[in-house]
Design an enzyme around this catalytic site. Structure first.
Site, mmCIF file in Angstrom:
data_model
loop_
_atom_site.group_PDB
_atom_site.id
_atom_site.type_symbol
_atom_site.label_atom_id
_atom_site.label_comp_id
_atom_site.label_asym_id
_atom_site.label_seq_id
_atom_site.Cartn_x
_atom_site.Cartn_y
_atom_site.Cartn_z
ATOM 1 N N ARG A 67 47.953 13.153 53.128
ATOM 2 C CA ARG A 67 47.300 13.021 51.819
ATOM 3 C C ARG A 67 47.927 11.859 51.040
ATOM 4 N NH1 ARG A 67 46.780 18.449 48.551
ATOM 5 N NH2 ARG A 67 45.293 17.162 47.400
ATOM 6 N N CYS A 94 52.513 16.407 42.790
ATOM 7 C CA CYS A 94 51.882 16.923 44.004
ATOM 8 C C CYS A 94 50.375 16.824 43.807
ATOM 9 C CB CYS A 94 52.342 18.353 44.271
ATOM 10 S SG CYS A 94 52.007 19.490 42.899
#
Length: 283
Positions: free
Chosen positions: A180, A238
């Site tokens: 990611r 995050c």
């Protein structure tokens, strides 16, 4: 300040003269939910069995506001958060222990919020519920109202601009999975990639196969290898401020203070004016 507790020590404290308030924050990031499928039901898991005396706390409703421009898990309204904590029995003068289903992310979110808003004694059960060897209960405890009143600290929280600046002047750690970070996949947010200058530091590498934190010395070595020097200012983000809280907790185990960008990638990537970096290079 000790930030984690073993199951053995928790069992001992629960039978002592000053047992901690125990919060069950079972939650899972649900890609199925993002795709329109059923979400993980932490409350049902709690009802099926929890550590005796634990009170369930709903991450999506009590540890976050509704998703929107500030991300998928924006900070909760402080008045509502305080009321939820008092309903759970949280008081300023009584220790709190938080646990989840073992991943540690949700428990860390509760730990971070309570610490950031002024509670002096909050710990996370290392390894979560799977580490507990005692009996489980289906009884919902009768909990006396607590007295905790949130008082946010002036430090420890980053907004998007502060996170961008820290990526240039200090160390900004990206706690998501490496794919990611690199922008190879993005199952939830608008676009893949990372904040320019951020360093890939998957939070899953802070724990061993049993889900428990690596020893403090190993964590210090890990973060040093990622560029965290003794005098560095450190921030973490995050996807939505949940696994990032777990990274802040890991840093605390290592004795390293860090701030959390609570909006995280879900806020950053929702704004087309924000730059996006892809690939393994931080820039």
């Amino acid at each position: 300040m000790t930030v984690i507790i073993t199951a053995t020590d928790l069992a001992h404290e629960l039978t002592g003269d000053r047992p901690p308030v125990l919060l069950d924050v079972r939650w899972q990031l649900s890609v199925a939910k993002a795709a329109g499928g059923p979400a993980f039901d932490g409350r049902a898991e709690y009802a099926a069995g929890h550590i005796p005396g634990a009170v369930f706390v709903d991450l999506d409703r009590e540890l976050a506001s509704a998703p929107g421009a500030r991300g998928r898990h924006p900070l909760p309204d402080l008045a509502e958060f305080g009321a939820a904590m008092r309903r759970a029995g949280v008081s300023a003068g009584r220790p709190v222990v938080v646990y989840d289903g073992g991943q540690g992310w949700a428990a860390a979110r509760a730990w971070w919020l309570l610490r950031w808003t002024g509670h002096p004694d909050v710990r996370v059960l290392d390894g979560g519920l799977p580490s507990w060897e005692g009996e489980l209960s289906t009884r919902v405890p009768e909990t006396a109202e607590g007295d905790f009143r949130p008082a946010p600290a002036a430090t420890g929280l980053l907004d998007a601009d502060a996170a961008a600046a820290l990526a240039r002047t200090g160390v900004l750690l990206d706690a998501r999975a490496g794919e990611r970070y690199r922008g190879e996949v993005e199952p939830i947010d608008r676009v893949g990639g990372h904040i320019p200058g951020a360093v890939s530091a998957p939070t899953t590498e802070n724990v061993g196969p049993d889900g428990r934190f690596l020893p403090a010395a190993e964590l210090r070595d890990r973060f040093k290898a990622l560029g965290v020097a003794s005098d560095a200012e450190v921030g973490v983000y995050c996807g939505s401020g949940v696994s990032g809280a777990h990274q802040v907790l890991a840093l605390a185990v290592a004795g390293i203070p860090a701030a959390l960008y609570a909006g995280s990638w879900s806020e950053w990537s929702a704004d087309p004016s924000r730059p996006v970096a892809v690939g393994a290079d931080p820039q």
